[in-house]
Motif scaffolding. Structure first.
Motif, short mmCIF file in Angstrom:
data_model
loop_
_atom_site.label_atom_id
_atom_site.label_comp_id
_atom_site.label_asym_id
_atom_site.label_seq_id
_atom_site.Cartn_x
_atom_site.Cartn_y
_atom_site.Cartn_z
N LEU A 128 0.93 -1.09 -0.06
CA LEU A 128 0.04 0.05 0.08
C LEU A 128 1.00 1.21 -0.03
O LEU A 128 0.71 2.25 -0.79
CB LEU A 128 -0.88 0.16 1.17
N ILE A 129 1.78 1.30 0.90
CA ILE A 129 2.69 2.63 1.05
C ILE A 129 3.29 2.47 -0.40
O ILE A 129 3.77 3.77 -1.00
CB ILE A 129 3.89 2.22 2.13
N VAL A 130 3.90 1.54 -0.98
CA VAL A 130 4.75 1.75 -2.31
C VAL A 130 3.91 2.13 -3.45
O VAL A 130 4.16 3.01 -4.02
CB VAL A 130 5.34 0.25 -2.81
N LEU A 131 2.53 1.77 -3.44
CA LEU A 131 1.78 2.17 -4.33
C LEU A 131 1.36 3.54 -4.20
O LEU A 131 1.42 4.44 -5.00
CB LEU A 131 0.23 1.23 -4.05
N LEU A 132 1.21 4.04 -2.99
CA LEU A 132 0.83 5.41 -2.79
C LEU A 132 2.09 6.38 -3.12
O LEU A 132 2.16 7.41 -3.96
CB LEU A 132 0.38 5.81 -1.52
N VAL B 71 11.90 2.08 -4.87
CA VAL B 71 11.26 2.33 -3.57
C VAL B 71 10.65 1.04 -2.81
O VAL B 71 10.69 0.57 -1.84
CB VAL B 71 10.41 3.47 -3.75
N GLY B 72 9.99 0.21 -4.10
CA GLY B 72 9.50 -1.34 -3.73
C GLY B 72 10.70 -1.91 -3.23
O GLY B 72 10.31 -2.66 -2.06
N VAL B 73 11.76 -1.91 -3.81
CA VAL B 73 12.87 -3.13 -3.21
C VAL B 73 13.15 -2.34 -1.82
O VAL B 73 13.20 -3.43 -0.85
CB VAL B 73 13.77 -2.99 -4.19
N PHE B 74 13.38 -1.30 -1.72
CA PHE B 74 13.55 -0.80 -0.23
C PHE B 74 12.73 -1.14 1.09
O PHE B 74 13.16 -1.49 1.77
CB PHE B 74 14.14 0.96 -0.47
N VAL B 75 11.36 -0.95 0.57
CA VAL B 75 10.20 -1.25 1.37
C VAL B 75 10.20 -2.86 1.71
O VAL B 75 10.06 -3.17 2.78
CB VAL B 75 9.02 -0.69 1.00
N TRP B 76 10.66 -3.63 0.57
CA TRP B 76 10.49 -5.03 0.55
C TRP B 76 11.73 -5.41 1.68
O TRP B 76 11.38 -6.03 2.65
CB TRP B 76 10.79 -5.68 -0.79
N LEU B 77 12.99 -5.04 1.42
CA LEU B 77 14.08 -5.12 2.34
C LEU B 77 13.60 -4.61 3.82
O LEU B 77 14.27 -5.58 4.67
CB LEU B 77 15.51 -4.27 1.84
N LEU C 121 9.18 -13.99 -4.27
CA LEU C 121 8.27 -13.44 -5.00
C LEU C 121 7.47 -12.21 -4.45
O LEU C 121 7.16 -11.62 -4.98
CB LEU C 121 7.30 -14.78 -5.07
N ASN C 122 7.85 -12.23 -3.11
CA ASN C 122 7.50 -11.10 -2.39
C ASN C 122 7.93 -9.73 -3.09
O ASN C 122 7.40 -8.69 -3.32
CB ASN C 122 7.53 -11.30 -0.88
N LEU C 123 9.19 -9.77 -3.18
CA LEU C 123 10.10 -8.77 -3.88
C LEU C 123 9.16 -8.51 -5.15
O LEU C 123 9.04 -7.24 -5.42
CB LEU C 123 11.48 -9.17 -4.03
N LEU C 124 9.06 -9.44 -6.09
CA LEU C 124 8.57 -9.25 -7.50
C LEU C 124 7.25 -8.47 -7.26
O LEU C 124 6.90 -7.53 -7.95
CB LEU C 124 8.52 -10.44 -8.02
N ALA C 125 6.53 -8.96 -6.36
CA ALA C 125 5.00 -8.27 -6.05
C ALA C 125 5.35 -6.54 -5.55
O ALA C 125 4.72 -5.96 -6.30
CB ALA C 125 4.41 -8.82 -4.96
N PHE C 126 6.36 -6.39 -4.66
CA PHE C 126 6.63 -5.12 -4.39
C PHE C 126 6.91 -4.24 -5.69
O PHE C 126 6.52 -3.07 -5.88
CB PHE C 126 7.90 -4.86 -3.46
N VAL C 127 7.88 -4.73 -6.57
CA VAL C 127 8.35 -4.02 -7.80
C VAL C 127 7.11 -3.84 -8.64
O VAL C 127 6.90 -2.76 -9.19
CB VAL C 127 9.30 -4.86 -8.39
N LEU C 128 6.19 -4.92 -8.91
CA LEU C 128 5.17 -4.79 -9.72
C LEU C 128 4.22 -3.74 -9.69
O LEU C 128 3.77 -2.97 -10.17
CB LEU C 128 4.41 -6.07 -10.02
N TRP C 129 4.06 -3.91 -8.12
CA TRP C 129 2.84 -2.74 -7.39
C TRP C 129 3.49 -1.48 -7.58
O TRP C 129 2.71 -0.39 -7.89
CB TRP C 129 2.60 -2.98 -6.05
N ALA C 130 4.75 -1.26 -7.67
CA ALA C 130 5.43 0.04 -7.69
C ALA C 130 5.36 0.62 -9.24
O ALA C 130 4.86 1.87 -9.41
CB ALA C 130 7.15 0.06 -7.58
N VAL C 131 5.44 -0.17 -10.17
CA VAL C 131 5.33 0.02 -11.59
C VAL C 131 3.72 0.44 -11.84
O VAL C 131 3.20 1.37 -12.53
CB VAL C 131 5.62 -1.07 -12.34
#
Lengths: 272, 305
Positions: free
Chosen positions: A79-83, A122-128, A162-172
Motif C-alpha cells: 500500500l505504501i509503495v503504491l501510494l 522504492v519497492g525494493v527498499f520497502v521490501w528489504l 516472489l514477495n519482492l517481485l510483488a513489491f516491484v510490480l505494484w510500484a510500476v
C-alpha cells in the motif's frame, strides 16, 4: 541513470518518505501480530465445510505458516509503495514541477521510465525493510508456535523472492495509475481506499457470484490485483486456488498495461 | 528551409486550437541572436501558449517553432542551450531552493556546484536552505532565473518575469537581463508591462488575440506609429489652425485647451506660427511611447475571448 538519481533525489528532499515510514511501521507491527494471532488460534476443526477445512489444514502446515509470517507486512508495505509511486507522478502536477522536469528532459518517455525505475527502487527498499524486520521477529514467533524456523526450506525463500517481485510490480502499477489519476489528493484517496476496502468488497462480490450465479467465478478472483499478489507468495499450492504463476502473470499484465498507457498519455498531454 | 544564421528562434505559422478558442493563430516571427526581444500583448493574447509550444510543453495544432533550426524536443542537452523561466510558483513547497536546483542538476548531469553558483548570481545564497514555501514572490522569480541559468545557456526565455515584483525587483531583473544579453545571449521576454519593455528590449514582437500585430526594433515600431505629434498652446487657435492647414498638418483641439498637431515637426509648426504672427505659449514635441503604440495597435483586440 541521471534521471533515476534525480527522481530519488526529489523523493528524499521532501517530507513524504519519512511520513510514509511513520505510517508503515505501526501497520507492519499490526500485520505481524495479526498473523501470529491467527496461526496461534486457528485449528482445522473450526472450519465449516470440508473444502474449507482442507484449505485451513493446508494453510497451517509449517511451511505455509512460515511463508505467511516471513512475508508479513506485504499488504500494507505494498500500500505504501503504491501510494509513494503514484505520488512520484502526481506531485509533479500538484507542485507544478512538471514544467521544469520536462524542460530538462523533453523526451517524456525517459522521465516516465525513470519514475518507473525510482518507484521500483522504492519497492525494493520497502521490501528489504519488511523482510529484514521479519527475519528478526519471525523466528521467535515460530518457536512460540512450536515450529522450527523453516529457513532451510526453499519454499520460504521462494516466497520472499516472489514477495519482492510483488513489491516491484505494484510500484510500476502505482506510477501508471498516478499518470491516469493526475490529481494528487484524488490519487492517494482513490488508490488507498480501493486497495484497502476494494479488496474485501470485490471478495464479497466474487463470493456472491460464486454462490448464486456460477461456481467458475471463483477462478476469476485472481484477477483482483491484491488477490493475485497474495496468491503469488503462498508457500505451497493451496487446494482450490489457481497456481502461483497465474498470480504473477496477472500482476505483470496490470503493470505492463498501466505502464504503457501511462507513458502514452504523458507523451501526448499538454503541460500548462 | 534552414533559418538564417542570425536568427536564434523562429516561430513559423504556429497555431494552437483549443476546443473553442484559437489561442494562437498562424503566428510567425523570429528572434534575432544576441538581442533582447520583448514579446508583448494584452493578457490572454496567447503569449504563454506560444512560449510553451516553443519549449515543447504544448503540442501545436499546426506550424512549428525552432531554435537554430531544431525543435526544442530534438535539442541535445536542452538546458545547456536554452534556459526558461515560465512560472514563479513551480517548485515543491517543502523543498529548499538549493535542493530544487540540485534536482535539476542531477537530471541534467550538471555538477551540484552549479546550484550554488547560480544562487549567488541571483543573490539568493542567504536563502539557499530555506524551503520554497517561505520564499517571497521576488525570491521565487530569482530562483526561476537561477534554474534557467544552471546550464549557462545561450538563449533565455522568460514569461512575465516582472509579474508581482516590487519596483526594486523590477530594476534588478532589468539590470540582470541587460547584463546577460551584453554577454551575447539571446533573450526573449514576454510582458504586458510596456514601460518596462521600452527600457529593456531591442526588438519587440506585438501580438493580440493570438495574431502577430507588429514586429521589429523598438525605435522602428515606435516611429511607425503615434510619433511626431506636437502640442501647442495659443490664444489664437483659429488663426493657427488656418496657418497649419496651409502646410498640410492636422490639428485636433484637446479638452485642456491645447492643440495636438500631427503631420508636422515642431520647427515647422513654430515657423508657421511665426509667419502668421500667432502668439504661442507652449510648443512641445511629443514622442509616442510604447504604451500608446501598443494600445493603438491592439485596440479592440484585448477583450476576453
Amino acid at each position: 541513470m541521471n534521471l533515476i538519481n534525480a527522481e530519488l533525489f526529489k523523493l528524499r528532499t521532501t517530507a513524504i518518505w519519512w511520513i510514509m515510514g511513520i505510517v508503515l511501521l505501526p501497520l507492519y507491527a499490526a500485520s505481524v501480530l495479526a498473523n501470529w494471532a491467527q496461526f496461534a488460534n486457528t485449528s482445522p476443526d473450526d472450519a465449516a465445510g470440508t473444502d474449507q477445512a482442507e484449505q485451513v489444514r493446508a494453510a497451517l502446515e509449517p511451511i505455509n505458516v512460515a511463508t505467511s509470517l516471513y512475508t508479513s507486512g506485504q499488504f500494507f508495505g505494498i500500500l505504501i509503495v503504491l501510494l509513494l509511486s503514484a505520488i512520484i507522478v502526481t506531485s509533479e502536477f500538484f507542485h507544478l514541477t512538471a514544467t521544469t522536469t520536462f524542460l530538462v528532459t523533453p523526451k517524456r518517455e525517459s522521465v516516465i521510465l525513470a519514475k518507473f525505475g525510482a518507484a521500483a527502487i522504492v519497492g525494493v527498499f520497502v521490501w528489504l525493510l519488511t523482510t529484514v524486520l521479519n527475519m528478526i521477529v519471525v523466528p521467535p514467533i515460530m518457536s512460540q508456535l512450536d515450529l522450527s524456523t523453516q529457513l532451510g526450506e526453499g519454499a520460504v525463500w521462494r516466497a520472499i523472492g516472489l514477495n519482492l517481485l510483488a513489491f516491484v510490480l505494484w510500484a510500476v502499477l502505482g506510477v501508471g495509475l498516478g499518470v491516469l489519476i493526475r490529481n494528487q489528493l484524488a490519487a492517494t484517496l482513490i488508490l488507498g481506499i480501493v486497495y484497502v476496502i476494494g479488496t474485501s468488497v470485490v471478495g464479497l462480490i466474487f463470493y456472491l457470484l460464486t454462490q448464486y450465479v456460477a461456481h467458475w467465478f471463483e477462478n476469476l478472483q485472481v484477477l483482483v490485483p491484491t488477490t493475485a499478489s497474495a496468491l503469488m507468495i503462498s508457500g505451497t499450492e493451496l487446494p482450490g486456488n489457481p497456481p502461483r504463476w497465474v498470480g504473477a502473470a496477472v500482476l505483470i499484465g496490470y503493470a505492463i498495461v498501466a505502464g504503457v498507457v501511462g507513458t502514452l498519455i504523458t507523451k501526448r498531454r499538454d503541460i500548462s | 528551409m534552414g533559418a538564417p544564421a542570425s536568427d536564434d528562434i523562429v516561430v513559423d505559422h504556429l497555431t494552437k486550437q483549443y476546443k473553442k478558442l484559437r489561442a494562437v493563430d498562424d503566428l510567425s516571427f523570429s528572434v534575432r541572436s544576441g538581442r533582447v526581444t520583448g514579446f508583448l500583448g494584452p493578457n490572454g493574447a496567447g503569449k504563454t501558449t506560444t512560449l510553451r509550444m516553443l519549449l515543447g510543453l504544448v503540442t501545436p495544432t499546426a506550424g512549428n517553432a525552432t531554435f537554430g533550426g531544431q525543435k526544442y524536443t530534438d535539442l541535445h542537452d536542452p538546458i545547456r542551450q536554452v534556459g526558461a523561466v515560465l512560472e514563479a510558483s513551480s517548485a515543491h513547497r517543502g523543498r529548499s531552493g538549493r535542493n530544487h536546483l540540485r534536482m535539476i542538476c542531477r537530471a541534467a548531469g550538471l555538477p551540484d556546484s552549479r546550484a550554488d553558483e547560480t544562487l549567488e548570481l541571483v543573490g539568493l545564497t542567504p536563502a539557499a536552505k530555506r524551503k520554497f514555501k517561505g520564499y517571497s514572490l521576488g525570491m521565487k522569480q530569482r530562483l526561476g532565473i537561477a534554474a534557467a541559468m544552471l546550464g549557462n545557456p545561450k538563449v533565455l526565455i522568460l514569461d512575465e518575469p516582472a509579474n508581482g515584483l516590487d519596483p526594486e525587483g523590477i530594476r534588478w531583473m532589468r539590470d540582470l537581463l541587460k547584463a546577460l544579453a551584453a554577454e551575447g545571449r539571446t533573450v526573449l521576454v514576454s510582458s504586458h508591462l510596456l514601460g518596462e519593455m521600452q527600457l529593456l528590449a531591442d526588438d519587440v514582437v506585438i501580438v493580440a488575440a493570438g495574431k502577430l500585430i507588429r514586429q521589429g526594433p523598438v525605435d522602428e515600431v515606435l516611429g511607425s506609429m503615434g510619433a511626431a505629434q506636437v502640442r501647442v498652446r495659443t490664444p489664437q487657435a483659429a488663426e493657427l489652425t488656418t496657418a497649419l492647414a496651409a502646410i498640410d498638418a492636422k490639428v485636433s483641439p484637446q479638452s485642456d485647451g491645447s492643440l495636438l498637431v500631427s503631420g508636422a515637426e515642431a520647427a515647422a509648426v513654430g515657423h508657421a506660427a511665426f509667419t502668421a504672427s500667432v502668439e504661442l505659449h507652449e510648443l512641445v514635441s511629443e514622442r509616442g511611447d510604447l504604451e500608446q503604440v501598443f494600445l493603438q495597435l491592439t485596440a479592440g483586440m484585448a477583450g476576453i475571448r
